[in-house]
Design an enzyme around this catalytic site. Structure first.
Site, PDB file in Angstrom:
ATOM      1  N   ASP A 111      -5.703 -37.393   5.862  1.00 35.32           N
ATOM      2  CA  ASP A 111      -4.658 -36.702   6.636  1.00 35.32           C
ATOM      3  C   ASP A 111      -4.334 -35.322   6.066  1.00 35.32           C
ATOM      4  OD1 ASP A 111      -3.459 -37.403   4.308  1.00 35.32           O
ATOM      5  OD2 ASP A 111      -1.748 -38.435   5.205  1.00 35.32           O
ATOM      6  N   HIS A 160       7.710  -9.665  -8.906  1.00 34.10           N
ATOM      7  CA  HIS A 160       8.179  -8.677  -7.931  1.00 34.10           C
ATOM      8  C   HIS A 160       9.550  -8.106  -8.345  1.00 34.10           C
ATOM      9  CE1 HIS A 160       8.639  -6.615  -4.237  1.00 34.10           C
ATOM     10  NE2 HIS A 160       9.696  -7.305  -3.900  1.00 34.10           N
ATOM     11  N   LYS A 166      11.232   4.544   0.751  1.00 35.48           N
ATOM     12  CA  LYS A 166      10.585   3.760   1.813  1.00 35.48           C
ATOM     13  C   LYS A 166      11.615   2.879   2.511  1.00 35.48           C
ATOM     14  CE  LYS A 166       8.524  -0.397   1.004  1.00 35.48           C
ATOM     15  NZ  LYS A 166       7.583  -1.325   0.393  1.00 35.48           N
ATOM     16  N   ASP A 222       2.143   0.270  -8.048  1.00 35.76           N
ATOM     17  CA  ASP A 222       3.005  -0.723  -7.412  1.00 35.76           C
ATOM     18  C   ASP A 222       2.689  -2.075  -8.039  1.00 35.76           C
ATOM     19  OD1 ASP A 222       4.889  -1.735  -5.675  1.00 35.76           O
ATOM     20  OD2 ASP A 222       3.975  -0.884  -3.876  1.00 35.76           O
TER      21      ASP A 222
HETATM   22  C1  R5P Z   1       7.622  -3.993  -2.194  1.00 37.15           C
HETATM   23  O1  R5P Z   1       8.739  -3.956  -2.631  1.00 37.15           O
HETATM   24  C2  R5P Z   1       6.404  -4.174  -3.046  1.00 37.15           C
HETATM   25  O2  R5P Z   1       6.542  -3.574  -4.300  1.00 37.15           O
HETATM   26  C3  R5P Z   1       5.192  -3.624  -2.357  1.00 37.15           C
HETATM   27  O3  R5P Z   1       5.354  -2.237  -2.194  1.00 37.15           O
HETATM   28  C4  R5P Z   1       4.983  -4.257  -1.027  1.00 37.15           C
HETATM   29  O4  R5P Z   1       5.211  -5.620  -1.080  1.00 37.15           O
HETATM   30  C5  R5P Z   1       3.599  -3.975  -0.509  1.00 37.15           C
HETATM   31  O5  R5P Z   1       3.461  -4.609   0.748  1.00 37.15           O
HETATM   32  P1  R5P Z   1       2.619  -3.925   1.904  1.00 37.15           P
HETATM   33  O6  R5P Z   1       1.273  -3.623   1.314  1.00 37.15           O
HETATM   34  O7  R5P Z   1       2.570  -4.995   2.964  1.00 37.15           O
HETATM   35  O8  R5P Z   1       3.336  -2.719   2.367  1.00 37.15           O
END
Ligand code: R5P
Length: 310
Positions: free
Chosen positions: A40, A133, A195, A221
């Site tokens: 399942d 994050h 952003k 990032d």
């Molecule tokens: C946002 O706060 C994170 O640091 C990244 O900038 C974000 O999650 C990236 O996501 P995407 O590539 O979908 O814009």
């Protein structure tokens, strides 16, 4: 590396190549497991060796198919706990569900907290993760959390490529801390983009603080998912006169789109999630050495922060 303590490292199925890399650095084989699926769809696991009284590490990255891999690590921890291990350290290079770490509107969940509760209920005593994050997610756990950083490995590769005339730019305010740290290590100026996220797939950029004119820009990032953040950041930097654009991040959540590959001159991407790229524009940066050092520090009760002292 040598060890007195007979710990065992197990791997979930989300990213075995990374677990194997770590086990090779530590010169210890991965713990033996049998994984199966019931008709399942339910997940079954069986630990195939004696773990009684042992310190165990369980590696699982929660990306690609997060619901499956989350459930698998919970079930694996349950099996280990019921087999009388001494302690369980979960190693989750990419901590999925981390972006829902607060309610931005009414009637929303806080999944990062929910996952913390689930992992603790499954029996973890300690979490090793990487470039969370938001640092404050550590506070969602009652057990110790060590948030490792991919930055030393990413910077090593960038330095090897001798990128000059650089300015580091954070593509959103959430990445300012990481950008400041990259800029300090690379001895460059840094800036930030304002952003606004419209929905999970779309972002809007309004303002660039910092000078990118005739500069080579390094966008940093914690992660790249749809690539919308990066795409808008590239566009605004180019509109302000940037020459080359490079991007460095720890977690690649979805494959890079051909459009993004076109826009960025080179990517430096941590291997916390499983991905392959044949593009000459992509340097895959292994985080295995950092994870192996952290395991060594846990086993020997050494400082983990000293791994990141430059
Ligand atoms: C946002 O706060 C994170 O640091 C990244 O900038 C974000 O999650 C990236 O996501 P995407 O590539 O979908 O814009």
């Amino acid at each position: 590396m040598s060890f007195k303590n007979e710990f065992i490292l197990f791997s979930g199925s989300s990213h075995e190549p990374l677990a194997k890399e770590v086990s090779e650095i530590l010169q210890r084989p991965l713990g033996a497991l049998e994984r199966n699926k019931f008709p399942d769809g339910e997940i079954g696991v069986r630990v195939l060796e004696n773990v009684r009284g042992r310190d165990v590490f369980v590696m699982q990255t929660i990306a690609k198919d997060p619901n499956f891999y989350l459930m698998e690590i919970l079930i694996l921890c349950d099996a280990l706990k019921r087999a009388s291990v001494k302690s369980i350290t979960a190693i989750i290079p990419y901590f999925g569900y981390c972006r829902q770490d607060r309610k931005s509107e009414g009637r929303e969940p806080i999944t990062a907290r929910l996952i913390a509760n689930l992992l603790e209920t499954a029996g973890i005593d300690h979490l090793l993760t990487m470039d969370l994050h938001a640092g404050q997610i550590e506070g969602f756990f009652n057990v110790p959390v060590d948030n490792l950083h991919a930055q030393p490995s990413l910077i090593k590769e960038i330095k090897q490529d001798k990128r000059d005339n650089l300015v580091v730019i954070a593509p959103d305010v959430g990445s300012i801390k990481i950008a400041r740290s990259f800029a300090a290590n690379l001895h460059t100026a840094f800036g930030v983009i304002n952003k606004k996220r419209i929905d999970p797939q779309h972002v809007d950029t309004q303002l660039l603080i910092g000078n990118v004119e005739n500069k080579n820009v390094l966008l940093v990032d914690d992660m790249c998912s749809t690539g919308a953040t990066l795409k808008h950041a590239v566009e605004i930097c180019k509109a302000h006169g940037a020459k080359h654009i490079y991007a460095a991040f720890t977690h690649l959540i979805k494959p890079l789109s051909p459009e993004l590959e076109q826009l960025v001159d080179h990517f430096y991407i941590g291997n916390t999630t499983p991905f392959t790229s044949n593009s000459s524009k992509v340097t895959t940066v292994s985080v295995a050495q950092i994870i192996a050092k952290a395991i060594h520090s846990v086993v020997y009760a050494d400082s983990i922060s000293s791994i990141f002292k430059t």
